[in-house]
Enzyme design. Structure first.
Site, PDB file in Angstrom:
ATOM      1  N   ARG A 158       0.826  -1.298   0.095  1.00  0.00           N
ATOM      2  CA  ARG A 158       0.132  -0.062  -0.062  1.00  0.00           C
ATOM      3  C   ARG A 158       0.860   1.314   0.117  1.00  0.00           C
ATOM      4  O   ARG A 158       0.474   2.277  -0.681  1.00  0.00           O
ATOM      5  CB  ARG A 158      -0.851   0.101   1.287  1.00  0.00           C
TER       6      ARG A 158
ATOM      7  N   ASN B  50      -7.573   8.144   6.411  1.00  0.00           N
ATOM      8  CA  ASN B  50      -6.598   7.357   5.625  1.00  0.00           C
ATOM      9  C   ASN B  50      -5.340   7.637   5.672  1.00  0.00           C
ATOM     10  O   ASN B  50      -4.896   8.660   6.733  1.00  0.00           O
ATOM     11  CB  ASN B  50      -6.868   8.471   4.028  1.00  0.00           C
TER      12      ASN B  50
ATOM     13  N   CYS C 225       8.048   1.906  16.732  1.00  0.00           N
ATOM     14  CA  CYS C 225       8.825   0.696  17.469  1.00  0.00           C
ATOM     15  C   CYS C 225       7.886   0.343  18.551  1.00  0.00           C
ATOM     16  O   CYS C 225       7.293   0.899  19.156  1.00  0.00           O
ATOM     17  CB  CYS C 225      10.232   1.302  18.215  1.00  0.00           C
TER      18      CYS C 225
ATOM     19  N   HIS D  79      -6.010   7.512  12.006  1.00  0.00           N
ATOM     20  CA  HIS D  79      -5.508   6.010  11.833  1.00  0.00           C
ATOM     21  C   HIS D  79      -4.055   5.763  11.496  1.00  0.00           C
ATOM     22  O   HIS D  79      -3.751   4.611  11.168  1.00  0.00           O
ATOM     23  CB  HIS D  79      -6.487   5.392  10.905  1.00  0.00           C
TER      24      HIS D  79
ATOM     25  N   ASP E 137      -2.946   7.450   3.432  1.00  0.00           N
ATOM     26  CA  ASP E 137      -2.007   7.843   2.473  1.00  0.00           C
ATOM     27  C   ASP E 137      -1.866   9.297   2.667  1.00  0.00           C
ATOM     28  O   ASP E 137      -2.260  10.143   3.734  1.00  0.00           O
ATOM     29  CB  ASP E 137      -2.834   7.784   0.921  1.00  0.00           C
TER      30      ASP E 137
HETATM   31  C1  BV8 Z   1     -11.327   1.584  18.991  1.00  0.00           C
HETATM   32  C2  BV8 Z   1      -5.952   1.000   9.537  1.00  0.00           C
HETATM   33  C3  BV8 Z   1     -11.104   1.259  21.273  1.00  0.00           C
HETATM   34  C4  BV8 Z   1      -5.337   1.714   8.655  1.00  0.00           C
HETATM   35  C5  BV8 Z   1      -8.378   0.768  10.076  1.00  0.00           C
HETATM   36  C6  BV8 Z   1     -18.747  -2.980  17.344  1.00  0.00           C
HETATM   37  C7  BV8 Z   1     -19.607  -1.781  17.225  1.00  0.00           C
HETATM   38  C8  BV8 Z   1     -18.939  -0.586  17.271  1.00  0.00           C
HETATM   39  C9  BV8 Z   1     -17.548  -0.722  17.347  1.00  0.00           C
HETATM   40  C10 BV8 Z   1     -16.976  -1.879  17.468  1.00  0.00           C
HETATM   41  C11 BV8 Z   1     -17.705  -3.007  17.483  1.00  0.00           C
HETATM   42  N1  BV8 Z   1     -16.688  -4.002  17.366  1.00  0.00           N
HETATM   43  C12 BV8 Z   1     -15.311  -3.522  17.459  1.00  0.00           C
HETATM   44  C13 BV8 Z   1     -15.533  -1.914  17.479  1.00  0.00           C
HETATM   45  C14 BV8 Z   1     -14.509  -1.067  17.438  1.00  0.00           C
HETATM   46  C15 BV8 Z   1     -13.638  -1.228  16.086  1.00  0.00           C
HETATM   47  C16 BV8 Z   1     -14.745  -0.889  14.714  1.00  0.00           C
HETATM   48  O1  BV8 Z   1     -15.356   0.179  14.649  1.00  0.00           O
HETATM   49  N2  BV8 Z   1     -15.085  -2.063  14.224  1.00  0.00           N
HETATM   50  C17 BV8 Z   1     -16.058  -1.926  13.355  1.00  0.00           C
HETATM   51  C18 BV8 Z   1     -15.501  -3.160  11.920  1.00  0.00           C
HETATM   52  C19 BV8 Z   1     -17.438  -2.321  13.819  1.00  0.00           C
HETATM   53  N3  BV8 Z   1     -12.908   0.128  16.037  1.00  0.00           N
HETATM   54  C20 BV8 Z   1     -11.865   0.271  16.461  1.00  0.00           C
HETATM   55  O2  BV8 Z   1     -11.120  -0.750  16.787  1.00  0.00           O
HETATM   56  C21 BV8 Z   1     -10.895   1.404  16.570  1.00  0.00           C
HETATM   57  N4  BV8 Z   1     -10.489   1.493  17.899  1.00  0.00           N
HETATM   58  O3  BV8 Z   1     -12.332   1.256  19.039  1.00  0.00           O
HETATM   59  O4  BV8 Z   1     -10.510   1.535  20.048  1.00  0.00           O
HETATM   60  C22 BV8 Z   1     -10.303   1.601  22.276  1.00  0.00           C
HETATM   61  C23 BV8 Z   1     -10.457   2.175  23.599  1.00  0.00           C
HETATM   62  C24 BV8 Z   1      -9.689   2.154  24.520  1.00  0.00           C
HETATM   63  C25 BV8 Z   1      -8.508   1.850  24.503  1.00  0.00           C
HETATM   64  C26 BV8 Z   1      -7.940   1.306  23.467  1.00  0.00           C
HETATM   65  C27 BV8 Z   1      -9.099   0.889  22.285  1.00  0.00           C
HETATM   66  C28 BV8 Z   1      -9.926   1.612  15.484  1.00  0.00           C
HETATM   67  C29 BV8 Z   1     -10.607   1.609  14.354  1.00  0.00           C
HETATM   68  C30 BV8 Z   1      -9.205   1.941  13.143  1.00  0.00           C
HETATM   69  C31 BV8 Z   1      -8.919   0.499  12.555  1.00  0.00           C
HETATM   70  N5  BV8 Z   1      -8.124   0.616  11.552  1.00  0.00           N
HETATM   71  N6  BV8 Z   1      -7.405   0.994   9.206  1.00  0.00           N
HETATM   72  C32 BV8 Z   1      -5.493   0.985   7.312  1.00  0.00           C
HETATM   73  O5  BV8 Z   1      -5.124  -0.224   7.227  1.00  0.00           O
HETATM   74  O6  BV8 Z   1      -5.834   1.961   6.190  1.00  0.00           O
HETATM   75  S1  BV8 Z   1      -9.884   1.417   9.571  1.00  0.00           S
HETATM   76  C33 BV8 Z   1      -9.995   1.052   8.192  1.00  0.00           C
HETATM   77  O7  BV8 Z   1     -11.488   1.407   7.633  1.00  0.00           O
HETATM   78  C34 BV8 Z   1      -9.414   2.242   7.218  1.00  0.00           C
HETATM   79  O8  BV8 Z   1      -8.372   2.514   7.977  1.00  0.00           O
HETATM   80  C35 BV8 Z   1     -10.552   3.454   7.108  1.00  0.00           C
HETATM   81  O9  BV8 Z   1     -10.257   4.392   7.833  1.00  0.00           O
HETATM   82  C36 BV8 Z   1     -11.676   2.698   7.948  1.00  0.00           C
HETATM   83  C37 BV8 Z   1     -12.990   3.108   7.226  1.00  0.00           C
HETATM   84  O10 BV8 Z   1     -13.052   2.707   5.934  1.00  0.00           O
HETATM   85  P1  BV8 Z   1     -13.654   3.938   4.891  1.00  0.00           P
HETATM   86  O11 BV8 Z   1     -12.656   4.753   4.683  1.00  0.00           O
HETATM   87  O12 BV8 Z   1     -15.008   4.217   5.300  1.00  0.00           O
HETATM   88  O13 BV8 Z   1     -13.631   2.931   3.531  1.00  0.00           O
HETATM   89  P2  BV8 Z   1     -14.455   2.204   2.845  1.00  0.00           P
HETATM   90  O14 BV8 Z   1     -14.018   1.339   1.757  1.00  0.00           O
HETATM   91  O15 BV8 Z   1     -15.331   1.396   4.209  1.00  0.00           O
HETATM   92  O16 BV8 Z   1     -15.687   3.051   2.411  1.00  0.00           O
HETATM   93  C38 BV8 Z   1     -15.247   4.145   1.252  1.00  0.00           C
HETATM   94  C39 BV8 Z   1     -16.443   4.829   1.021  1.00  0.00           C
HETATM   95  O17 BV8 Z   1     -16.110   5.636  -0.168  1.00  0.00           O
HETATM   96  C40 BV8 Z   1     -17.695   4.057   0.391  1.00  0.00           C
HETATM   97  O18 BV8 Z   1     -18.890   4.410   1.140  1.00  0.00           O
HETATM   98  C41 BV8 Z   1     -17.759   4.428  -1.015  1.00  0.00           C
HETATM   99  O19 BV8 Z   1     -19.276   4.550  -1.495  1.00  0.00           O
HETATM  100  C42 BV8 Z   1     -17.415   5.732  -1.100  1.00  0.00           C
HETATM  101  N7  BV8 Z   1     -16.737   5.983  -2.196  1.00  0.00           N
HETATM  102  C43 BV8 Z   1     -15.849   5.196  -3.080  1.00  0.00           C
HETATM  103  N8  BV8 Z   1     -15.534   5.843  -4.304  1.00  0.00           N
HETATM  104  C44 BV8 Z   1     -15.949   7.048  -4.075  1.00  0.00           C
HETATM  105  C45 BV8 Z   1     -16.626   7.230  -2.818  1.00  0.00           C
HETATM  106  N9  BV8 Z   1     -17.232   8.343  -2.566  1.00  0.00           N
HETATM  107  C46 BV8 Z   1     -17.195   9.456  -3.290  1.00  0.00           C
HETATM  108  N10 BV8 Z   1     -16.365   9.375  -4.404  1.00  0.00           N
HETATM  109  C47 BV8 Z   1     -15.814   8.147  -4.686  1.00  0.00           C
HETATM  110  N11 BV8 Z   1     -15.104   8.252  -6.081  1.00  0.00           N
END
Ligand code: BV8
Length: 222
Positions: free
Chosen positions: A55, A86, A111, A103, A88
């Site tokens: 990536r 993001n 580290c 993120h 990037d």
């Molecule tokens: C935390 C790493 C707590 C970097 C990522 C149950 C309920 C609620 C929450 C949770 C749950 N179970 C677990 C959780 C928490 C969890 C979570 O939310 N899980 C989800 C799956 C349910 N969250 C976490 O763990 C977060 N931390 O909660 O910590 C805590 C508290 C105390 C102490 C310690 C911890 C951490 C979340 C971060 C995870 N890391 N990525 C990387 O690899 O990139 S997340 C990953 O998904 C990406 O980074 C990105 O940021 C994120 C979201 O994705 P999107 O950006 O939305 O991308 P996606 O493809 O999904 O959507 C794209 C959209 O664009 C679409 O809608 C599409 O239609 C649109 N699109 C496409 N093309 C276009 C467009 N729009 C316009 N124009 C276009 N051309």
């Protein structure tokens, strides 16, 4: 007027970077559990580094698109806080400054032993020694599932101060980012969603503008 913007993978889609949940999305090739959790890294650091090295290479070759550039223009006329999910650097390369990477960033290494951070080489491996403590504990400076996103205090303040909150190109699946519109709306902000179609949290927005960000965001800004 204070505007707080949250961007997701969709704003970089037209720059050629894969999103996460589209049919050809990043997660289709890898299960999230396999590459974006601390447990995955402990289990198979080379697989995780391979995922992020690929990536990092693709992100370095990509270019900002009109949506990234429109946000630079927006900052010239309004008090803007730009938060991105993001990893990037396309906002910075378009000319945005002070971008909040909640993120983490492909550009940085971390580290796992002493939490030192430094600019990532093009390709990283877990055996790379940390420049400060010299331990072979190098990981990407990325916030994985189950880890606390960065800069949350500043983000909550920007949501509470916002007159307008705009989410651009995010599916509203990942928390806490997916809860930002509801929080800003409760504090009085007008919430706009720029996406191809309704996100999972579309109900939290006052207005939903559908279409490619490279068209809808410049139209909104100009
Ligand atoms: C935390 C790493 C707590 C970097 C990522 C149950 C309920 C609620 C929450 C949770 C749950 N179970 C677990 C959780 C928490 C969890 C979570 O939310 N899980 C989800 C799956 C349910 N969250 C976490 O763990 C977060 N931390 O909660 O910590 C805590 C508290 C105390 C102490 C310690 C911890 C951490 C979340 C971060 C995870 N890391 N990525 C990387 O690899 O990139 S997340 C990953 O998904 C990406 O980074 C990105 O940021 C994120 C979201 O994705 P999107 O950006 O939305 O991308 P996606 O493809 O999904 O959507 C794209 C959209 O664009 C679409 O809608 C599409 O239609 C649109 N699109 C496409 N093309 C276009 C467009 N729009 C316009 N124009 C276009 N051309």
């Amino acid at each position: 007027m204070h505007i707080t913007v949250l961007t997701g993978a969709g704003i970089s889609a037209e720059s050629g970077l894969a999103t996460f949940r589209a049919s050809d999305g990043l997660w289709e090739q890898h299960r999230i559990e396999d590459v974006a959790t601390p447990e995955a890294f402990a289990r198979d650091p080379d697989l995780v580094h391979g995922f992020y090295n690929a990536r990092r290479t693709r992100a370095a070759a990509a270019h900002p698109n009109p949506a990234h550039r429109a946000l630079v223009e927006l900052a010239r006329h309004h008090d803007l806080t730009l938060v991105t999910q993001n990893v990037d650097e396309l906002h910075e390369r378009a000319g945005s400054s002070d971008v909040i990477h909640m993120h983490g960033s492909l550009r940085r290494a971390l580290c796992a032993a002493c939490e030192h951070r430094w600019d990532a080489p093009a390709a990283m491996s877990a055996t790379d020694p940390c420049p400060r403590c010299n331990k072979p504990a190098t990981r990407p400076d990325i916030v994985w599932f189950g880890e606390m996103p960065y800069h949350m205090e500043r983000i909550w303040q920007a949501l509470e101060a916002a007159d307008i909150f705009a989410a651009i190109g995010t599916s509203g699946n990942v928390y806490p980012a997916a809860g930002f519109a509801q929080h800003a709306g409760r504090m009085g902000a007008e919430c706009l969603e720029f996406n191809l179609d309704d996100s999972a949290n579309a109900r939290d927005f006052d207005r939903r503008i559908h279409g490619p960000a490279s068209a809808t965001v410049p139209e909104w800004v100009n």
